[in-house]
Enzyme design. Structure first.
Site, short mmCIF file in Angstrom:
data_model
loop_
_atom_site.label_atom_id
_atom_site.label_comp_id
_atom_site.label_asym_id
_atom_site.label_seq_id
_atom_site.Cartn_x
_atom_site.Cartn_y
_atom_site.Cartn_z
N ASP B 90 0.87 -1.17 0.00
CA ASP B 90 0.00 0.00 0.00
C ASP B 90 0.91 1.23 0.00
O ASP B 90 2.12 1.12 0.24
CB ASP B 90 -0.92 -0.05 1.22
CG ASP B 90 -2.12 0.86 1.04
OD1 ASP B 90 -2.19 1.57 0.02
OD2 ASP B 90 -2.99 0.85 1.93
N ASP B 125 -3.53 7.13 -4.15
CA ASP B 125 -4.85 7.63 -4.54
C ASP B 125 -5.39 8.65 -3.56
O ASP B 125 -4.82 8.86 -2.48
CB ASP B 125 -5.83 6.47 -4.74
CG ASP B 125 -5.90 5.55 -3.54
OD1 ASP B 125 -4.84 5.24 -2.97
OD2 ASP B 125 -7.01 5.13 -3.17
N CYS B 294 -16.40 -22.03 18.60
CA CYS B 294 -15.60 -22.14 17.39
C CYS B 294 -14.83 -23.45 17.46
O CYS B 294 -14.53 -23.94 18.55
CB CYS B 294 -14.66 -20.95 17.33
SG CYS B 294 -13.33 -21.11 16.12
N CYS B 296 -11.81 -24.04 15.73
CA CYS B 296 -10.45 -23.89 15.20
C CYS B 296 -9.43 -24.50 16.18
O CYS B 296 -9.75 -24.76 17.34
CB CYS B 296 -10.13 -22.43 14.91
SG CYS B 296 -9.56 -21.49 16.35
N CYS B 299 -9.35 -22.77 19.52
CA CYS B 299 -10.54 -22.94 20.36
C CYS B 299 -10.78 -24.39 20.75
O CYS B 299 -11.42 -24.67 21.76
CB CYS B 299 -11.77 -22.38 19.64
SG CYS B 299 -11.67 -20.59 19.41
#
Lengths: 678, 678
Positions: B90, B125, B294, B296, B299
């Site tokens: 960026d 930009d 969760c 994952c 978790c």
């Protein structure tokens, strides 16, 4: 003895703890089905990998094969399956449904379950598949109730022995094994309710709902809702409920919402053998997947191609692991949702998984009144709108009823209806309200998702804590419109006007003469209206009698304490805009409204503890106001109706009277001691 | 050169592959933001743990600190952040929005990005935050377009050097670095479309949509939809689209549905530092959790208390891991949904996460026609109803249009309207239909979720493959009712009757004289009506001219092949009830309907390959019927309009003309070779 304690709740759904001879388990619990011979995943790994605390196996299969039977009798169930925790056993009922009659009598199979040391032994119940016509289902149910009676007699009347093969050392605390009785009745709610009443009247540890697997297999979830809700109307409120065969994570939240505490799953292994993966939103065959749409340890470390190329037993094992990860993580999601009182929202999300589950959600809408009686009066988080079905939620039903029954209609000249706006409404509309009140004697009501919200009630749960889309679905909009019409109609002689911007000033001027121009004391209106909605009109009048002083929070400027005639009667909780009772308020309530209203009656020993600010446990409760909802404010009184404490009810009346353990009232302040927590 | 290939699609959403000098990445891709100094999780572990293939870092921050800058210039970006794969950088635009002007010019920052070896270098930009009034947003957009022109000139006009500090060895194949241009325009769709058109006219590798972070942060998702859809109308169809700052998994599916290919996330780390956990359905602070909802790896192996008690850096690391697991598993779910063409359904599920996302779904409904042009004509799985918003889906819009425009109204005496029933309708209603047709000259239409379904079309996608609840929401019901009225109205002089069971026999008898009593040849009607809906009325007439023979499958008894005048013109695909073209049919189509209809025109070299049964790649396509949708049947013709092959279109016209790589038509049969796969 097997026992059950409720540690948290969201409506009928509960967080709890089930105590058995071989240890305890948190509920809602998922009991993985363990086969004594073929163990895709050994039970010990189920604890390590998924946190499983209790498993289920089939005593009929164990009894039927000599090597299982002898080992079970010799080493106990734990030795047979390699597990030292709680085990439930099934009895062969499902086998009798699948393969015709079973070759064992109920006394035999119950005795066998006890001898091998099962913690939860299941009766040999009589299955009525969904296609059973009503008369036959009724006669089978009667026979099932007779069998349940026999089982209870055998268990609690002295037959058999509770000394299992596992030996004394493992029978922690000498607690006895528990009996599981099963509700039957086919697809007929009236029969299910009758069966449940029969079971509830007998001694048992767990109440199972049987005969529902064929409904779930054919996605007849709406009928499942009707039979489970019917059973829940009559089951013993303090005993855990097991929903037999509900093994797909897609429906765990729905089962919990209906008050089922125990679920079992053999699907995790069956699906794995077929190559199918379970998700909370549905099922996929591994061959259909080019990406694994899941974050579990299996899916995070494999890609579909890798799983497909594993040799057979390894792949089945990995898929079974995935299925159990999906199941246990959904179980945790359900528990967390109960803890947050957002289970209904989770159900609304999960019911998108299949249109038949959406039908089930609609069926739940038909039981809204039954569900509302158990729904909490407040919660920590916000009310999230999920779709048109959010209209069925208890909060919606309750808000409309409370406003209709308890809100005192103002005697102002005009009621101005304002449209939905950013919350809090009173801040958004502050300058408009002032401008109108400077010219007319007006009060205000906002057209919200919940129906009419008098402006002074805009801080109350659930209104202030709700998130709804800016565009309401037409079904909810129609409901709101009906509620607004009813509200306006109840105003009778009042003039009411839907506010449509600046031109409404002219409209109002043309019809209503400019009047007294008194700007309301909104804080005072808020206090009175909130107290009326929480406690009822007469009770609020008593609470607020005398000169009122509002003590504001120095930080927020909002009302914190309410003093009436110099007494601190109420405090306002910022989180949900609801009052908490203080002892002077509690005394006023008891003096003003007769029993059983707003009361929890405890025996005299407990009254002393409560007076000292200790919490009230259910086993000391003798009576309770049947209108009390969980999380509502109550006064604890002794046998002579003397107020001894005030606090928040955690149970409804039927539960307080039925539970022998667990907290019934979280006491905030006792009459004779220092204030407790609350 | 950086390039992009589409490998799969679902409407505007695409599966793809992005090629860069440092390797390639599957899209939709999530680019974790990597800070050159503070690495919560090192990039190398992002690949290992989550399968990350591309990351993003900020060249402005690197350039601003001497130790980062010098190391980046010396060792390249890869050396600085420890990553040998693709990196996007960026430019400091967001910093200029957050902290005012930045102290660097566009030529400087672009040159710096190239020198440190970024694969995707972003222009500097000009950000218009949402509160920017339209005139100012317009003038800023013009300045942004000028800057984009300058950047493109610098990049492709010879300025700077593409030889980064990473050395030749790593610049695989000598491919050049890519430029990222950004669309701006504030909240104004017309400006966004203009900005996108400006960008599309310039050379670049990636088209970014910028200035949307404040919209997402304030949950203004409906406006986000309007600006992204506006940009997509004008962006170059063959270049990947990056949605800047869309880092919450809750919105990945929505972003993908709108055709965004690249997403970036710094939230995973920021949230972790705050103790917040991201889920596909929302966010929770660790302190709010008593159970981890969760599955994952984090978790599954911790409980909330365990996570809370970890020392600070470890806990942040674990939460960041969870956040990336949640993000990457959602990314896989999005990819799988695209592969199954069920992305819209995933979006409908995820939009339950927040009412503002439901508002976004409604906003998408406003772009239904734009979305329909890219939606596939068929898919493997069933159409699942998810809620009232399912009415916005392209399948619904398309079905109504096709029946209205292409279905030949019968000249029977009476049209009988049947209600929704189990599928296939024709089997469910078979005996009723026979009984009616024995007495009257009747045709039949079923009132489905999709609107009117003439009975002979009941096997076609999506009707036959749809799952809807038994009770339709009122909004959808009202739409269906309008569509049925329009259908009846179009019948004009026909008599039509809503069938209401046995008594309708009497009603019919009273009005319509018993007639010829001809039972329809339903298979013949089905063939004709299906061909009309797929190819248009005139084309179907040509396809089916001559004596018709239907070859049935010996296994299923269903139509498999259609021979007309002895020629094999069509085959019927059992999965979706749609025809596939055969070469004799393709020749008939070209002879009967003029260009560009149903055609894909290829250059003469490619025509030879296609004739031999090879697939057609987009770079050889010269023209295409603009009405073709993905998955529709097309005829491949050479420059002289000679049919050389037939097959299935994978792209729409604008894509075929824009993409330089990827398959445009999957050829089933060539005019001169053996049939290919298909």
């Amino acid at each position: 003895m097997v026992s059950f304690e409720m540690t948290g709740r969201d409506g009928l759904a509960r967080l709890g703890r089930l105590y058995t001879p071989h240890g305890s388990a948190t509920t809602p619990a998922l009991l993985p089905v363990v086969h004594p011979g073929i163990q895709t995943i050994p039970p010990s790994e189920m604890r390590r990998l998924f946190g499983a605390e209790i498993v289920i196996t089939n005593s009929y299969i164990i009894r039927g094969r000599v090597e299982f039977r002898e080992r079970a009798l010799r080493e106990g169930l734990g030795g047979l399956i390699g597990w030292d925790g709680p085990v439930m056993t099934d009895s062969g009922t499902f086998q009798s449904y699948m393969y015709g009659e079973v070759e064992v009598s109920q006394p035999e199979i119950l005795d066998f379950q006890r001898r091998i040391g099962s913690d939860l032994c299941t009766m040999l119940d009589i299955f009525s598949p969904p296609e059973t016509p009503e008369p036959e289902a009724a006669s089978r149910l009667s026979e099932n109730s007779r069998r349940a009676g026999q089982a209870s007699e055998l268990f609690h009347g002295g037959g058999g022995t509770s000394q299992g093969a596992r030996g004394k050392g493992q029978m922690a605390g000498g607690e006895e094994q528990g009996l599981v009785l099963a509700v039957q009745g086919g697809i007929f709610p009236n029969l299910r309710e009758r069966s449940a009443a029969d079971i509830a009247g007998l001694g048992c540890a767990v109440q199972a709902i049987g005969g529902v697997v064929p409904l779930m297999e054919s996605y007849r979830f709406a009928e499942l809702v009707d039979v489970v809700m019917a059973a829940k109307r009559a089951l013993h409120p303090a005993r855990p409920v097991h929903l037999f065969g509900a093994g797909h994570p897609m429906m765990f939240s729905l089962a919990a919402l209906m008050g089922c505490d125990l679920l079992d799953s053999s699907s995790y292994a069956k699906y794995a053998k077929d190559g199918r993966m379970m998700f909370s939103w549905g099922t996929r065959h591994l061959d259909e997947l080019s990406h694994l749409p899941c974050g579990c340890p299996v899916c995070a470390s494999h890609d579909p191609e890798g799983l497909r190329s594993l040799p057979d037993p390894e792949r089945v094992r990995k898929l079974a692991e995935h299925n159990l990860h999906a199941s246990f993580s959904e179980l945790r999601a359900v528990r967390q949702a109960i803890a947050e009182s957002r289970l209904w929202e989770l159900v609304e999300e999960r019911c998108r998984g299949h249109p038949a589950l959406l039908d089930a959600l609609h069926a739940l809408g038909g039981h809204a009144a039954q569900l509302e009686r158990f729904a909490p009066a407040s919660r920590t988080g916000a009310f999230f709108y999920k779709g048109p079905e959010s209209s069925f939620r208890p909060e919606v039903l309750r808000w409309e009823r409370l406003v209709r029954e308890r809100y005192t209609m103002p005697d102002s000249e005009v009621m101005v209806c304002l449209e939905e706006a950013p919350k809090p409404y009173s801040r958004h509309y502050a300058s408009l309200v002032r401008r109108i009140q400077e010219r007319w004697d007006a009060r205000f009501v906002v057209t919200s998702f919940f129906g009419p919200v008098p402006l002074e009630l805009d801080g109350m749960y659930p209104v202030a804590q709700s998130l709804v889309p800016s565009r309401l679905d037409p079904e909810s909009a129609a409901r709101v419109s009906r509620a607004m019409k009813r509200f306006s109609h109840d105003l009778r002689s009042q003039f009411s006007l839907v506010w449509e911007g600046e031109r409404s000033f002219e409209a109002l001027g043309a019809v209503v003469p400019e009047g007294r121009g008194v700007v309301s004391d909104w804080e005072m209106l808020r206090v009175r209206a909130t107290a009326e909605l929480q406690f009822g009109r007469d009770a609020a009048a008593a609470l607020l009698e005398g000169k009122l002083e509002l003590v504001l929070s120095p930080n927020t400027g909002r009302v914190r304490n309410v003093l009436a005639g110099g007494e601190h009667v109420l405090s306002l909780r910022a989180r949900d805009g609801l009052f908490t009772l203080r002892m002077p308020g509690a005394r006023r309530l008891v003096a003003a409204v007769g029993p059983p209203r707003l009361r929890v009656v405890v025996d005299d020993d407990a009254a002393g503890f409560a007076a000292a600010g200790k919490n009230v446990f259910s086993r000391f409760v003798k009576e309770c106001d049947p209108e009390i909802r969980p999380m509502e404010e109550v006064v604890v009184v002794d046998g002579s109706d003397r107020p001894v404490a005030c606090g928040r009810a955690l149970m409804v009346r039927s539960e307080m009277l039925a539970f022998t353990r667990g907290m019934a009232v979280r006491v905030r302040e006792g009459s004779g001691g220092p204030p407790g927590e609350g």
